[in-house]
Each structure stands twice: as structure tokens, then as C-alpha cells.
Design a protein around this motif. Structure first.
Motif, short mmCIF file in Angstrom:
data_model
loop_
_atom_site.label_atom_id
_atom_site.label_comp_id
_atom_site.label_asym_id
_atom_site.label_seq_id
_atom_site.Cartn_x
_atom_site.Cartn_y
_atom_site.Cartn_z
N THR A 280 0.87 -1.17 0.00
CA THR A 280 0.00 0.00 0.00
C THR A 280 0.90 1.22 0.00
O THR A 280 1.87 1.29 0.75
N VAL A 281 0.58 2.19 -0.86
CA VAL A 281 1.41 3.39 -0.99
C VAL A 281 0.62 4.63 -0.61
O VAL A 281 -0.61 4.67 -0.70
N THR A 282 1.37 5.63 -0.16
CA THR A 282 0.82 6.94 0.17
C THR A 282 1.71 7.99 -0.49
O THR A 282 2.80 7.66 -0.98
N PRO A 283 1.29 9.24 -0.49
CA PRO A 283 2.16 10.28 -1.06
C PRO A 283 3.52 10.38 -0.37
O PRO A 283 4.49 10.84 -0.95
N ASP A 284 3.60 9.91 0.88
CA ASP A 284 4.86 9.97 1.62
C ASP A 284 5.71 8.71 1.47
O ASP A 284 6.81 8.64 2.04
N SER A 285 5.22 7.71 0.74
CA SER A 285 5.96 6.46 0.58
C SER A 285 7.26 6.70 -0.17
O SER A 285 7.31 7.49 -1.12
N LYS A 286 8.28 6.04 0.27
CA LYS A 286 9.58 6.10 -0.41
C LYS A 286 9.57 5.10 -1.56
O LYS A 286 8.77 4.17 -1.59
#
Length: 110
Positions: A52-58
Motif C-alpha cells: 500500500t502506498v501513500t504520497p509519503d511512501s519512499k
């Protein structure tokens, strides 16, 4: 597997500074991926888990390394030994008859 993510990118033409707008995405996760099979090789990771990814994911990179399977070496059969008709067969018993002669016991006739 690639998912579509959309980010608006702004470039200041005077300073060259790049800024990003709001992150819009069609999906917020990546499905799990099973490592493809390759004949004669085994992967060190059978599958990569869903993410799961978010805008803050690296950024995430997963490297799957394939190792060549050991090859089973078949023993080379020995060539058949030529048959020597003068030698006894190793599977047949050899009978040796020994006769002892006593030279002193011979009698002479006149």
C-alpha cells in the motif's frame, strides 16, 4: 506490475525550481506478485507481498535473485573389459589339481 499514479509537476521557468501538486492516484496499492519460474533456476523470493502506498511512501525496489539448480551428474558406465579366452572367468571357480611326485620312491626294473 505498474500502477498509474498522477502527480502535477510545476516548473518555475525563471528559477528552474520544480514543485509538485496534489498526488492523485487510481489505486493506493500494488498487488502481490509471484516470482516467475525459470527452468533450471530457483528464485530467492517466491513472491513479493502486496504494498500500500501513500504520497509519503519512499521508492521501493525488490530484487529477486535466481540461483541455478544443481545438476545431478550421472556416473559414466565403465566400458566392458575385453574377454581373454586364456583367463578363467572371475565368476567361475578355478580348479587346480596338484600332483606330488616323490623321486626317491621310484623303483627300477632290470
Amino acid at each position: 506490475m505498474s500502477q498509474r499514479h498522477q502527480v502535477t509537476l510545476f516548473t518555475d521557468t525563471v528559477t528552474g525550481e520544480i514543485t509538485f501538486g496534489n498526488w492523485n492516484f487510481d489505486h493506493s496499492s500494488f498487488e502481490s506478485v509471484v516470482s516467475p519460474s525459470s527452468k533450471g533456476y530457483t528464485p530467492d523470493i517466491e513472491s513479493v507481498e502486496a504494498l500500500t502506498v501513500t504520497p509519503d511512501s519512499k521508492d521501493t525496489n525488490v530484487t529477486v535473485t535466481y540461483t541455478k539448480n544443481p545438476v545431478e551428474v550421472q556416473p559414466t558406465p565403465k566400458p566392458a573389459e575385453p574377454v581373454d579366452s586364456n583367463k578363467p572367468s572371475p565368476t567361475e571357480p578355478t580348479n587346480i589339481v596338484t600332483k606330488q611326485v616323490n623321486p626317491t620312491s621310484a623303483t627300477a626294473k632290470s
